[in-house]
Design a protein around this motif. Structure first.
Motif, PDB file in Angstrom:
ATOM      1  N   VAL A 144       0.842  -1.200   0.000  1.00  0.00           N
ATOM      2  CA  VAL A 144       0.000   0.000   0.000  1.00  0.00           C
ATOM      3  C   VAL A 144       0.874   1.246   0.000  1.00  0.00           C
ATOM      4  CG1 VAL A 144      -1.694   1.315   1.322  1.00  0.00           C
ATOM      5  CG2 VAL A 144      -1.941  -1.159   1.099  1.00  0.00           C
ATOM      6  N   LEU A 145       1.913   1.259   0.818  1.00  0.00           N
ATOM      7  CA  LEU A 145       2.802   2.418   0.888  1.00  0.00           C
ATOM      8  C   LEU A 145       3.517   2.662  -0.438  1.00  0.00           C
ATOM      9  CD1 LEU A 145       4.366   1.929   4.438  1.00  0.00           C
ATOM     10  CD2 LEU A 145       2.646   3.606   3.760  1.00  0.00           C
ATOM     11  N   LEU A 146       3.855   1.602  -1.160  1.00  0.00           N
ATOM     12  CA  LEU A 146       4.485   1.764  -2.466  1.00  0.00           C
ATOM     13  C   LEU A 146       3.541   2.469  -3.438  1.00  0.00           C
ATOM     14  CD1 LEU A 146       6.262  -1.705  -2.788  1.00  0.00           C
ATOM     15  CD2 LEU A 146       7.403   0.531  -2.750  1.00  0.00           C
ATOM     16  N   GLN A 147       2.258   2.164  -3.371  1.00  0.00           N
ATOM     17  CA  GLN A 147       1.291   2.825  -4.244  1.00  0.00           C
ATOM     18  C   GLN A 147       1.136   4.298  -3.880  1.00  0.00           C
ATOM     19  OE1 GLN A 147      -2.278  -0.045  -4.939  1.00  0.00           O
ATOM     20  NE2 GLN A 147      -1.026  -0.981  -3.335  1.00  0.00           N
ATOM     21  N   ILE A 148       1.115   4.585  -2.589  1.00  0.00           N
ATOM     22  CA  ILE A 148       1.015   5.974  -2.144  1.00  0.00           C
ATOM     23  C   ILE A 148       2.246   6.756  -2.579  1.00  0.00           C
ATOM     24  CG2 ILE A 148       0.907   7.471  -0.116  1.00  0.00           C
ATOM     25  CD1 ILE A 148      -0.687   5.219   1.284  1.00  0.00           C
ATOM     26  N   ALA A 149       3.427   6.154  -2.418  1.00  0.00           N
ATOM     27  CA  ALA A 149       4.672   6.827  -2.794  1.00  0.00           C
ATOM     28  C   ALA A 149       4.714   7.115  -4.294  1.00  0.00           C
ATOM     29  CB  ALA A 149       5.875   5.969  -2.384  1.00  0.00           C
TER      30      ALA A 149
END
Length: 221
Positions: free
Chosen positions: A115-120
């Motif tokens: 999820v954090l990779l998508q936000i980044a």
């Protein structure tokens, strides 16, 4: 707040995505945070450290709420139904893929890191440094992925909290991880980052995750 105001606010930046593995005990988070934007998730608030951005996506962890009142990252991207004040609502789905527009949805992908990779990526980050992504659960991950596990007196599967207690306190039940299930998602993230001229570098010492380019955190300080 809405997600659209964060689109491309970190174009060409290098950022650190922080997992919750035991290697985090020996990771210089404060030094990293002085140089880079940081992203954290779940119970990262139990450290004496606050990431720049925070995410909470797993419906199984709603029992960890509410968040501490003194935990104040720059912005939080949490499940809409969590009803967290000043939150940027996200809508996790269990579906193959990788979302490039987090205002519509994010793909949970069996990992908060995914999820954090998508936000980044949505925020325009060019290079992601992974720390605390051990991809190894020496106790809970030994067998029976998807079954419930009851935490003991110590929790060697996660970082040690600022109060000296285990990440999962004794008696707490949580789902045994399926490390194999997350591999296709990480492979997808690697492919999409590279296709967009960006990269992910795993700087977690001793990591068991072989998908991404390996690096040493000392080289980035």
């Amino acid at each position: 707040m809405r997600a659209r105001q964060f689109r491309n606010v970190l174009v060409d930046a290098t950022a650190v995505i922080i997992g919750n593995g035991p290697s985090l005990d020996n990771t210089p988070l404060e030094a990293l945070s002085k140089k880079y934007v940081t992203f954290g998730s779940n119970q990262i608030y139990r450290l004496p450290f606050t990431p720049t951005y925070y995410s909470f996506a797993d419906s199984k962890h709603l029992g960890l709420l509410p968040l501490p009142e003194d935990f104040k990252p720059r912005a939080m991207f949490c499940r809409a139904e969590a009803c967290i004040p000043d939150n940027v609502p996200i809508y996790p789905i269990a579906w193959p893929g990788f979302s490039t527009d987090i205002e519509n949805f994010v793909v949970f992908g069996a990992s908060a890191t995914y999820v954090l990779l998508q936000i980044a990526m949505y925020m325009g980050v060019n290079t992601v440094l992974l720390v605390g992504v051990d991809h190894y659960y020496p106790v809970a991950g030994e067998k029976d992925p998807g079954k419930m596990y009851t935490a003991g007196k110590t929790d060697p599967d996660h970082f040690t909290c600022g109060d000296g207690q285990g990440y999962c306190v004794e008696g707490v039940q949580y789902c045994r991880p399926s490390l194999d299930a997350v591999i296709p998602y990480y492979e997808n993230a690697e492919s999409i980052f590279r296709a967009n001229g960006r990269k992910i570098v795993n700087c977690t010492p001793g990591t068991h995750l072989e998908i991404f380019e390996k690096g040493n955190i000392e080289d980035w300080l």
